[in-house]
Design a protein around this motif. Structure first.
Motif, short mmCIF file in Angstrom:
data_model
loop_
_atom_site.label_atom_id
_atom_site.label_comp_id
_atom_site.label_asym_id
_atom_site.label_seq_id
_atom_site.Cartn_x
_atom_site.Cartn_y
_atom_site.Cartn_z
N LEU A 102 0.83 -1.21 0.00
CA LEU A 102 0.00 0.00 0.00
C LEU A 102 0.86 1.26 0.00
O LEU A 102 0.51 2.28 -0.62
CB LEU A 102 -0.96 0.00 1.19
CG LEU A 102 -0.38 0.05 2.61
CD1 LEU A 102 -0.29 1.48 3.13
CD2 LEU A 102 -1.24 -0.78 3.56
N HIS A 103 2.01 1.21 0.68
CA HIS A 103 2.92 2.35 0.68
C HIS A 103 3.57 2.52 -0.69
O HIS A 103 3.80 3.65 -1.14
CB HIS A 103 3.99 2.18 1.75
CG HIS A 103 3.44 2.01 3.12
ND1 HIS A 103 3.51 0.81 3.81
CD2 HIS A 103 2.79 2.86 3.94
CE1 HIS A 103 2.95 0.95 4.99
NE2 HIS A 103 2.49 2.18 5.09
N TYR A 104 3.87 1.41 -1.32
CA TYR A 104 4.44 1.43 -2.67
C TYR A 104 3.47 2.06 -3.66
O TYR A 104 3.84 2.93 -4.45
CB TYR A 104 4.79 0.00 -3.09
CG TYR A 104 5.29 -0.15 -4.51
CD1 TYR A 104 6.55 0.31 -4.88
CD2 TYR A 104 4.50 -0.76 -5.48
CE1 TYR A 104 7.01 0.16 -6.18
CE2 TYR A 104 4.95 -0.91 -6.78
CZ TYR A 104 6.21 -0.44 -7.13
OH TYR A 104 6.66 -0.59 -8.42
N GLU A 105 2.21 1.66 -3.58
CA GLU A 105 1.20 2.20 -4.49
C GLU A 105 0.97 3.69 -4.24
O GLU A 105 0.81 4.47 -5.18
CB GLU A 105 -0.11 1.43 -4.34
CG GLU A 105 -0.01 -0.01 -4.86
CD GLU A 105 -1.30 -0.78 -4.66
OE1 GLU A 105 -2.21 -0.26 -3.95
OE2 GLU A 105 -1.42 -1.90 -5.18
N GLU A 106 0.94 4.10 -2.99
CA GLU A 106 0.75 5.51 -2.68
C GLU A 106 1.96 6.32 -3.14
O GLU A 106 1.82 7.45 -3.62
CB GLU A 106 0.53 5.71 -1.17
CG GLU A 106 0.43 7.15 -0.72
CD GLU A 106 -0.71 7.94 -1.34
OE1 GLU A 106 -0.75 9.17 -1.15
OE2 GLU A 106 -1.57 7.35 -2.03
N SER A 107 3.14 5.77 -3.02
CA SER A 107 4.34 6.45 -3.50
C SER A 107 4.29 6.64 -5.01
O SER A 107 4.70 7.69 -5.54
CB SER A 107 5.59 5.68 -3.09
OG SER A 107 5.75 5.67 -1.69
N GLN A 108 3.79 5.64 -5.71
CA GLN A 108 3.63 5.78 -7.16
C GLN A 108 2.65 6.90 -7.50
O GLN A 108 2.87 7.67 -8.44
CB GLN A 108 3.15 4.45 -7.76
CG GLN A 108 4.19 3.36 -7.80
CD GLN A 108 3.65 2.10 -8.45
OE1 GLN A 108 2.58 1.62 -8.10
NE2 GLN A 108 4.40 1.57 -9.41
N ARG A 109 1.57 6.99 -6.74
CA ARG A 109 0.58 8.05 -6.98
C ARG A 109 1.19 9.43 -6.73
O ARG A 109 0.98 10.37 -7.52
CB ARG A 109 -0.64 7.86 -6.07
CG ARG A 109 -1.80 8.80 -6.39
CD ARG A 109 -2.82 8.83 -5.29
NE ARG A 109 -2.30 9.45 -4.07
CZ ARG A 109 -2.26 10.79 -3.89
NH1 ARG A 109 -2.67 11.61 -4.83
NH2 ARG A 109 -1.77 11.27 -2.76
N ILE A 110 1.96 9.56 -5.67
CA ILE A 110 2.58 10.84 -5.35
C ILE A 110 3.53 11.28 -6.46
O ILE A 110 3.52 12.43 -6.89
CB ILE A 110 3.32 10.75 -4.00
CG1 ILE A 110 2.31 10.67 -2.85
CG2 ILE A 110 4.26 11.93 -3.81
CD1 ILE A 110 2.93 10.38 -1.51
N LEU A 111 4.34 10.35 -6.94
CA LEU A 111 5.28 10.70 -8.01
C LEU A 111 4.56 11.01 -9.32
O LEU A 111 4.97 11.90 -10.07
CB LEU A 111 6.29 9.57 -8.21
CG LEU A 111 7.28 9.34 -7.06
CD1 LEU A 111 8.32 8.31 -7.48
CD2 LEU A 111 7.96 10.63 -6.64
#
Length: 293
Positions: free
Chosen positions: A270-279
């Motif tokens: 979930l942190h990986y996916e949110e990091s992708q969204r932020i970038l």
């Protein structure tokens, strides 16, 4: 329907009856513009607002700014004419006011279809009534819906909530709408801040909205744009952390490691996916502002 990611940190209302405002909007750094035929327009200026918005949109010059037109409701004397006038305009969406149920959306789409509108034209709704709050879970499932705009002024009046700094009377409806938006993959914009002389209060409201999960803030004056853009943008620290998370996660997956730790904290998918969204959001903002807007 799937809609591409785009920044909506600032969504500025521009009254359609004010030709100067429609012209000025071409130079403002707002991500999105709501060209308004409804609340910002007096009854005797509705036809003028409609005509001026049609002319302004056809003239163009708004660059990469998202253009959304807010029409009057079908239960008014102007709603049907508004929909027919803008059905074929080169705009990014239509904003329907005072939506209480799915049938109202379908009725508006029927009018748009009859006027020759594209079936790909995104539909946005104002969430600003008590009935909407009670029905938002079903309303948000409409397949043509792209986003929700909170109408906190009208809602506060209807439910008799006071405008307080902590917005305690609005927290339940605001959260209900965020939940409905996220459950259905929709964008959602926070309501306006009415005190133009209270910059500190506006900053607090933007930060609260961002912390609650909103994508951006609706605005009533150009002076609010820069602050909203700043607060709803990923910070440098957030971008750096997102890059670290993605790098560590992908490196761990390649090494078949089951646990990933970044800066002493456990990282999950979930942190990986949110990091992708932020970038992705940061990239969209950079791409948008890397060229003249």
């Amino acid at each position: 329907m799937h809609f591409p990611l785009r920044p909506r940190r600032s969504m500025l209302y521009m009254p359609g009856a004010n030709a100067r405002a429609l012209e000025k909007a071409r130079m403002l750094p707002a991500d999105s513009l709501i060209l308004d035929m409804e609340d910002a327009v007096a009854p005797d200026a509705k036809a003028q607002a409609r005509e001026q918005i049609v002319t302004a949109v056809n003239e163009g010059g708004y660059g990469k700014r998202e253009i959304i037109v807010r029409v009057n409701g079908l239960d008014t004397a102007w709603g049907k004419d508004d929909l027919y006038a803008i059905a074929k305009l080169p705009i990014d969406g239509i904003l329907l006011p005072k939506i209480d149920n799915l049938q109202q959306i379908n009725d508006s789409i029927d009018q748009l279809n009859a006027a020759g509108a594209s079936e790909q034209l995104p539909i946005w709704i104002m969430a600003e009534t008590a009935a909407c709050m009670l029905n938002i879970a079903s309303i948000a499932t409409h397949p043509r819906l792209a986003g929700i705009v909170m109408g906190t002024s009208d809602l506060a009046k209807e439910i008799r909530a006071k405008h307080t700094a902590d917005r305690i009377g609005m927290l339940v409806p605001l959260s209900l709408c965020v939940l409905a938006a996220r459950a259905n993959g929709l964008e959602i914009l926070d309501g306006v801040y009415l005190n133009l002389d209270d910059e500190a209060g506006f900053c607090v409201a933007c930060e609260q909205g961002r912390n609650m999960g909103f994508d951006g803030k609706t605005l009533i004056h150009p002076k609010q744009v820069d602050i909203a853009n700043q607060i709803f943008s990923p910070s440098g620290a957030e971008i750096n952390h997102a890059q670290e998370v993605i790098h560590a996660w992908e490196e761990a997956r390649q090494a078949s490691k089951g646990v990933v730790v970044v800066n002493g904290k456990l990282v999950e998918n979930l942190h990986y996916e949110e990091s992708q969204r932020i970038l992705a959001l940061a990239g969209a903002i950079k791409e948008r502002h890397g060229q003249t807007i």
